[in-house]
Motif scaffolding. Structure first.
Motif, PDB file in Angstrom:
ATOM      1  N   PRO A 119      26.556  -6.165 -38.672  1.00 34.55           N
ATOM      2  CA  PRO A 119      25.129  -6.219 -38.314  1.00 34.55           C
ATOM      3  C   PRO A 119      24.612  -7.653 -38.186  1.00 34.55           C
ATOM      4  N   VAL A 120      25.069  -8.523 -39.101  1.00 37.54           N
ATOM      5  CA  VAL A 120      24.646  -9.925 -39.061  1.00 37.54           C
ATOM      6  C   VAL A 120      25.226 -10.605 -37.828  1.00 37.54           C
ATOM      7  N   ALA A 121      26.470 -10.299 -37.525  1.00 36.76           N
ATOM      8  CA  ALA A 121      27.112 -10.902 -36.355  1.00 36.76           C
ATOM      9  C   ALA A 121      26.406 -10.485 -35.069  1.00 36.76           C
ATOM     10  N   ARG A 122      26.020  -9.204 -34.977  1.00 39.49           N
ATOM     11  CA  ARG A 122      25.305  -8.742 -33.774  1.00 39.49           C
ATOM     12  C   ARG A 122      23.981  -9.471 -33.614  1.00 39.49           C
ATOM     13  N   ALA A 123      23.266  -9.625 -34.726  1.00 43.72           N
ATOM     14  CA  ALA A 123      21.980 -10.334 -34.678  1.00 43.72           C
ATOM     15  C   ALA A 123      22.186 -11.791 -34.277  1.00 43.72           C
ATOM     16  N   ALA A 124      23.236 -12.412 -34.804  1.00 41.26           N
ATOM     17  CA  ALA A 124      23.518 -13.814 -34.477  1.00 41.26           C
ATOM     18  C   ALA A 124      23.849 -13.972 -33.000  1.00 41.26           C
ATOM     19  N   ARG A 125      24.593 -13.013 -32.452  1.00 40.79           N
ATOM     20  CA  ARG A 125      24.921 -13.082 -31.022  1.00 40.79           C
ATOM     21  C   ARG A 125      23.672 -12.967 -30.164  1.00 40.79           C
ATOM     22  N   ARG A 126      22.728 -12.131 -30.582  1.00 44.08           N
ATOM     23  CA  ARG A 126      21.475 -12.003 -29.820  1.00 44.08           C
ATOM     24  C   ARG A 126      20.688 -13.310 -29.859  1.00 44.08           C
ATOM     25  N   VAL A 127      20.645 -13.931 -31.038  1.00 44.97           N
ATOM     26  CA  VAL A 127      19.953 -15.220 -31.157  1.00 44.97           C
ATOM     27  C   VAL A 127      20.627 -16.255 -30.269  1.00 44.97           C
ATOM     28  N   ALA A 128      21.954 -16.292 -30.298  1.00 47.01           N
ATOM     29  CA  ALA A 128      22.704 -17.260 -29.491  1.00 47.01           C
ATOM     30  C   ALA A 128      22.443 -17.045 -28.004  1.00 47.01           C
ATOM     31  N   ALA A 129      22.408 -15.784 -27.567  1.00 48.41           N
ATOM     32  CA  ALA A 129      22.135 -15.500 -26.155  1.00 48.41           C
ATOM     33  C   ALA A 129      20.737 -15.964 -25.766  1.00 48.41           C
ATOM     34  N   GLY A 130      19.782 -15.767 -26.674  1.00 47.42           N
ATOM     35  CA  GLY A 130      18.425 -16.244 -26.400  1.00 47.42           C
ATOM     36  C   GLY A 130      18.354 -17.747 -26.294  1.00 47.42           C
ATOM     37  N   TRP A 131      19.115 -18.443 -27.141  1.00 46.66           N
ATOM     38  CA  TRP A 131      19.134 -19.905 -27.080  1.00 46.66           C
ATOM     39  C   TRP A 131      19.782 -20.394 -25.798  1.00 46.66           C
ATOM     40  N   ASP A 132      20.822 -19.702 -25.355  1.00 51.58           N
ATOM     41  CA  ASP A 132      21.458 -20.070 -24.078  1.00 51.58           C
ATOM     42  C   ASP A 132      20.442 -19.996 -22.936  1.00 51.58           C
ATOM     43  N   ALA A 133      19.692 -18.892 -22.891  1.00 55.90           N
ATOM     44  CA  ALA A 133      18.706 -18.707 -21.824  1.00 55.90           C
ATOM     45  C   ALA A 133      17.591 -19.741 -21.919  1.00 55.90           C
ATOM     46  N   ALA A 134      17.127 -19.981 -23.146  1.00 57.44           N
ATOM     47  CA  ALA A 134      16.055 -20.961 -23.334  1.00 57.44           C
ATOM     48  C   ALA A 134      16.529 -22.359 -22.965  1.00 57.44           C
ATOM     49  N   GLY A 135      17.765 -22.684 -23.335  1.00 61.12           N
ATOM     50  CA  GLY A 135      18.306 -23.992 -22.982  1.00 61.12           C
ATOM     51  C   GLY A 135      18.423 -24.169 -21.483  1.00 61.12           C
ATOM     52  N   ALA A 136      18.821 -23.104 -20.786  1.00 62.31           N
ATOM     53  CA  ALA A 136      18.937 -23.174 -19.330  1.00 62.31           C
ATOM     54  C   ALA A 136      17.570 -23.414 -18.696  1.00 62.31           C
ATOM     55  N   ARG A 137      16.550 -22.725 -19.209  1.00 58.46           N
ATOM     56  CA  ARG A 137      15.194 -22.934 -18.679  1.00 58.46           C
ATOM     57  C   ARG A 137      14.720 -24.356 -18.955  1.00 58.46           C
ATOM     58  N   GLY A 138      14.942 -24.820 -20.179  1.00 60.64           N
ATOM     59  CA  GLY A 138      14.503 -26.169 -20.526  1.00 60.64           C
ATOM     60  C   GLY A 138      15.234 -27.234 -19.747  1.00 60.64           C
ATOM     61  N   GLY A 139      16.542 -27.053 -19.567  1.00 62.33           N
ATOM     62  CA  GLY A 139      17.303 -28.018 -18.790  1.00 62.33           C
ATOM     63  C   GLY A 139      16.870 -28.036 -17.340  1.00 62.33           C
ATOM     64  N   GLY A 140      16.650 -26.840 -16.774  1.00 63.64           N
ATOM     65  CA  GLY A 140      16.199 -26.765 -15.388  1.00 63.64           C
ATOM     66  C   GLY A 140      14.879 -27.468 -15.173  1.00 63.64           C
ATOM     67  N   ALA A 141      14.004 -27.449 -16.182  1.00 59.02           N
ATOM     68  CA  ALA A 141      12.695 -28.086 -16.056  1.00 59.02           C
ATOM     69  C   ALA A 141      12.791 -29.596 -15.910  1.00 59.02           C
ATOM     70  N   VAL A 142      13.900 -30.188 -16.377  1.00 56.14           N
ATOM     71  CA  VAL A 142      14.083 -31.639 -16.254  1.00 56.14           C
ATOM     72  C   VAL A 142      15.263 -31.972 -15.338  1.00 56.14           C
ATOM     73  N   GLY A 143      15.670 -31.000 -14.507  1.00 54.63           N
ATOM     74  CA  GLY A 143      16.712 -31.248 -13.512  1.00 54.63           C
ATOM     75  C   GLY A 143      18.129 -31.250 -14.020  1.00 54.63           C
ATOM     76  N   PHE A 144      18.365 -30.677 -15.203  1.00 57.31           N
ATOM     77  CA  PHE A 144      19.718 -30.672 -15.778  1.00 57.31           C
ATOM     78  C   PHE A 144      20.259 -29.251 -15.795  1.00 57.31           C
ATOM     79  N   ASP A 145      21.427 -29.055 -15.196  1.00 56.49           N
ATOM     80  CA  ASP A 145      22.064 -27.749 -15.149  1.00 56.49           C
ATOM     81  C   ASP A 145      22.925 -27.575 -16.402  1.00 56.49           C
ATOM     82  N   THR A 146      22.481 -26.724 -17.311  1.00 57.23           N
ATOM     83  CA  THR A 146      23.218 -26.535 -18.555  1.00 57.23           C
ATOM     84  C   THR A 146      24.505 -25.742 -18.359  1.00 57.23           C
ATOM     85  N   ALA A 147      24.772 -25.327 -17.123  1.00 54.93           N
ATOM     86  CA  ALA A 147      26.017 -24.593 -16.867  1.00 54.93           C
ATOM     87  C   ALA A 147      27.237 -25.419 -17.246  1.00 54.93           C
ATOM     88  N   VAL A 148      27.145 -26.747 -17.107  1.00 55.96           N
ATOM     89  CA  VAL A 148      28.280 -27.592 -17.473  1.00 55.96           C
ATOM     90  C   VAL A 148      28.556 -27.494 -18.968  1.00 55.96           C
TER      91      VAL A 148
END
Length: 390
Positions: A119-148
């Motif tokens: 249960p803890v691992a599932r919750a952690a994966r959801r948090v990690a996925a949210g951070w990935d998406a948030a990081g991509a949005r934040g990077g895109g806002a300053v012209g940086f592609d977090t895909a690398v």
């Protein structure tokens, strides 16, 4: 998530301590503003280097940077402060989120601690996925592609699965090197100095190598005890070779930074030249600061490694029990009670820390900074703030 660059205020001096704190608080507040309160727990010492590099190249008025006044915070003794803001802080926040997400997934894969429970691992994966998406949005806002960054993280697992005795250690560190190189290089574009991109990419590549190496060295014994994967053990790399690679990387960062142009490179020089060397010494157990055991922790992470203490809290009339406890907690989470002076959380009375007598041990060797930093490699003391408050 504290990072490998953990400077003590006695080595930085008052001026650079103030700048360092401005970037640390700026990263924390950029995370809160763009990504919510929970994101603040990924505040880390290495992430703020992105903000430092951007400002050092562009000056206080470039790249949407500068200073703004932030409200009171317990970790600053409930004082307001001038903090960094702008595109550098936003890029630092985006990079920190993506790399923190990778760290969480790595811990889940290893089944570390509570993350061994499904249960803890599932919750952690959801948090990690949210951070990935948030990081991509934040990077895109300053012209940086977090895909690398994401690509580097995804490749890391495959490389580790194939690594074995005799595999070159640098094969394992390559994804980390690629990720940090991209982040460092993008600061040059934010600052309007594209000619800096190449040397900063090289500095970032070597910094990533160091981060991976030192993490492996520090975790070697605990990984062996728990059976977790460790690059040194897996590849059969002795500590002597790891130390050689680390020292070479520190020297390479220094050479790369000489090729870059800065408006004010003092803090960059202090952190990425002198403090990197201190980080290597600390990881290999050769030299450490006497204040290294007294933490300044980012919000959400009390009890972190040693770093600069925040400014003194203002002297006030006697506080109530709860208010005094809140301020005491902030002071206890910093090194303010062990070096310099501080005010009693309840009475406001000024008190002297044990270090105020001047017997600071190795920490005050910073006072000889400019006598030692200019060796045969030509290190320039113009970037060394030798202030020492002992």
């Amino acid at each position: 998530m504290f990072g490998i660059v953990r400077p003590c205020r006695h080595r930085l001096g008052e001026s650079l301590t103030s700048q360092w704190m401005a970037h640390l608080c700026g990263l924390c507040l950029a995370l809160r503003k763009d990504h919510g309160q929970l994101a603040r727990i990924v505040t880390n010492y290495d992430g703020l280097l992105i903000s430092v590099l951007t400002e050092a190249q562009s000056g206080e008025k470039g790249a949407g940077a500068g200073r703004r006044t932030a409200g009171p915070c317990p970790l600053r003794g409930m004082r307001t402060a001038s903090v960094a803001h702008g595109e550098g802080a936003r890029l630092a926040a985006a990079v920190s989120l993506v790399l923190a997400s990778a760290k969480v997934r790595d811990h889940v894969a290893d089944g570390d601690g509570m993350l061994a429970r499904r249960p803890v691992a599932r919750a952690a994966r959801r948090v990690a996925a949210g951070w990935d998406a948030a990081g991509a949005r934040g990077g895109g806002a300053v012209g940086f592609d977090t895909a690398v960054l994401v690509d580097a993280v995804d490749r890391q697992g495959g490389i580790e699965a194939l690594a074995g005795l005799g595999t070159p250690l640098l094969t394992v560190t390559e994804p980390t090197e690629t990720a940090t190189a991209a982040a460092f290089a993008h600061t040059a574009h934010l600052a309007g100095r594209p000619h800096n991109a190449e040397p900063l990419a090289e500095a970032g590549r070597l910094f990533g190598r160091l981060a991976h190496l030192l993490d492996a060295v520090e975790d070697r014994e605990t990984d062996a005890a728990s059976g977790a994967w460790n690059p040194l053990t897996a590849t059969g790399t002795p500590l002597t070779e790891a130390r050689r690679l680390a020292d070479d990387a520190v020297h390479g960062v220094r050479l790369a930074l000489r090729e870059a142009e800065f408006d004010d490179g003092r803090l960059v020089h202090r952190l990425l030249v002198h403090e990197l060397g201190n980080s290597v010494d600390r990881a290999f157990g050769t030299v450490s600061c006497a204040h290294g055991s007294h933490p300044y922790a980012p919000p959400g992470a009390p009890g972190g490694p040693g770093a600069p203490m925040p400014p003194e809290p203002p002297r006030r009339d006697r506080r109530g029990l709860l208010a005094g406890c809140a301020v005491w907690l902030g002071l206890a989470c910093t090194c303010q009670m062990c070096c310099g002076t501080y005010h009693d959380p309840w009475s406001g009375e000024e008190k002297q820390s044990p270090c105020s007598s001047g017997d600071c041990g190795n920490c005050c060797e910073c006072c000889d900074c400019c006598g030692n930093c200019c060796g045969d490699d030509g290190c320039g003391c113009d970037g060394c703030d030798c202030g020492c408050s002992c």
